[in-house]
Design a protein around this motif. Structure first.
Motif, PDB file in Angstrom:
ATOM      1  N   ALA A 137       0.829  -1.217   0.000  1.00 32.79           N
ATOM      2  CA  ALA A 137       0.000   0.000   0.000  1.00 32.79           C
ATOM      3  C   ALA A 137       0.861   1.263   0.000  1.00 32.79           C
ATOM      4  O   ALA A 137       0.599   2.198  -0.768  1.00 32.79           O
ATOM      5  N   SER A 138       1.894   1.288   0.812  1.00 29.04           N
ATOM      6  CA  SER A 138       2.790   2.455   0.861  1.00 29.04           C
ATOM      7  C   SER A 138       3.575   2.595  -0.434  1.00 29.04           C
ATOM      8  O   SER A 138       3.782   3.707  -0.933  1.00 29.04           O
TER       9      SER A 138
ATOM     10  N   SER B 249      -1.777  -3.002  -7.820  1.00 26.13           N
ATOM     11  CA  SER B 249      -1.628  -4.455  -7.983  1.00 26.13           C
ATOM     12  C   SER B 249      -2.145  -4.932  -9.337  1.00 26.13           C
ATOM     13  O   SER B 249      -1.517  -5.769  -9.982  1.00 26.13           O
TER      14      SER B 249
ATOM     15  N   ALA C  59       2.603   1.551  -3.386  1.00 28.32           N
ATOM     16  CA  ALA C  59       1.642   2.026  -4.392  1.00 28.32           C
ATOM     17  C   ALA C  59       1.447   3.531  -4.280  1.00 28.32           C
ATOM     18  O   ALA C  59       1.483   4.250  -5.286  1.00 28.32           O
ATOM     19  N   GLU C  60       1.296   4.008  -3.058  1.00 23.33           N
ATOM     20  CA  GLU C  60       1.096   5.445  -2.836  1.00 23.33           C
ATOM     21  C   GLU C  60       2.326   6.236  -3.284  1.00 23.33           C
ATOM     22  O   GLU C  60       2.211   7.280  -3.928  1.00 23.33           O
TER      23      GLU C  60
ATOM     24  N   PHE D 137      -0.147   5.795  -7.293  1.00 24.09           N
ATOM     25  CA  PHE D 137      -1.397   5.085  -7.555  1.00 24.09           C
ATOM     26  C   PHE D 137      -2.428   5.484  -6.515  1.00 24.09           C
ATOM     27  O   PHE D 137      -2.091   5.698  -5.350  1.00 24.09           O
ATOM     28  N   ALA D 138      -3.684   5.550  -6.932  1.00 22.29           N
ATOM     29  CA  ALA D 138      -4.770   5.964  -6.037  1.00 22.29           C
ATOM     30  C   ALA D 138      -4.933   4.993  -4.874  1.00 22.29           C
ATOM     31  O   ALA D 138      -5.248   5.397  -3.765  1.00 22.29           O
ATOM     32  N   ASN D 139      -4.707   3.711  -5.118  1.00 22.50           N
ATOM     33  CA  ASN D 139      -4.803   2.722  -4.043  1.00 22.50           C
ATOM     34  C   ASN D 139      -4.013   1.465  -4.418  1.00 22.50           C
ATOM     35  O   ASN D 139      -3.591   1.300  -5.556  1.00 22.50           O
ATOM     36  N   ALA D 140      -3.840   0.609  -3.424  1.00 20.22           N
ATOM     37  CA  ALA D 140      -3.020  -0.590  -3.610  1.00 20.22           C
ATOM     38  C   ALA D 140      -3.619  -1.550  -4.633  1.00 20.22           C
ATOM     39  O   ALA D 140      -2.884  -2.193  -5.379  1.00 20.22           O
ATOM     40  N   SER D 141      -4.949  -1.652  -4.689  1.00 22.80           N
ATOM     41  CA  SER D 141      -5.538  -2.606  -5.633  1.00 22.80           C
ATOM     42  C   SER D 141      -5.343  -2.152  -7.078  1.00 22.80           C
ATOM     43  O   SER D 141      -5.106  -2.979  -7.960  1.00 22.80           O
ATOM     44  N   TYR D 142      -5.408  -0.845  -7.320  1.00 20.56           N
ATOM     45  CA  TYR D 142      -5.149  -0.344  -8.671  1.00 20.56           C
ATOM     46  C   TYR D 142      -3.697  -0.621  -9.067  1.00 20.56           C
ATOM     47  O   TYR D 142      -3.402  -1.077 -10.164  1.00 20.56           O
TER      48      TYR D 142
END
Length: 113
Positions: free
Chosen positions: A77-78, A92, A80-81, A85-90
């Protein structure tokens, strides 16, 4: 004469990408920085680098993601940020689409020593 300015624009795009890849992921964002249209930037990249601008951008972002996954223990998550990226799932989904495996699986495969 046109060739010089074309190469200059591509060169400026690559410099901008190095500075902003963790923040900007869209061709339009780089085109605006360079005062050209997204279409024109794509044509120049395709001509001079053999790939469209969006592919070049994503390659740079994924390359950095791979580096971070391999050499840090930063949670997904960190990470990704930090890559914009807007969030970790995007993140991923984008990573898996590009690399064929999840970021976590990629990290686990790299740290088997």
């Amino acid at each position: 004469v046109m060739e010089i300015s074309v190469n200059h624009t591509v060169s400026r795009f690559r410099q901008s990408l190095e500075t902003h890849f963790h923040r900007y992921h869209q061709v339009a964002e780089y085109a605006a920085l360079l005062s050209v249209t997204p279409g024109h930037l794509n044509v120049l990249c395709k001509q001079h680098l053999g790939r469209v601008a969006s592919r070049i951008i994503m390659d740079r972002v994924i390359s950095e993601a791979c580096r971070l996954l391999t050499h840090t223990t930063t949670d997904i998550a960190s990470l990704a940020e930090s890559l914009g990226f807007a969030n970790a799932s995007y993140f991923s989904r984008a990573f898996k689409r590009d690399k064929g495996q999840s970021p976590l699986h990629y990290r686990q495969c790299r740290n088997i020593s």
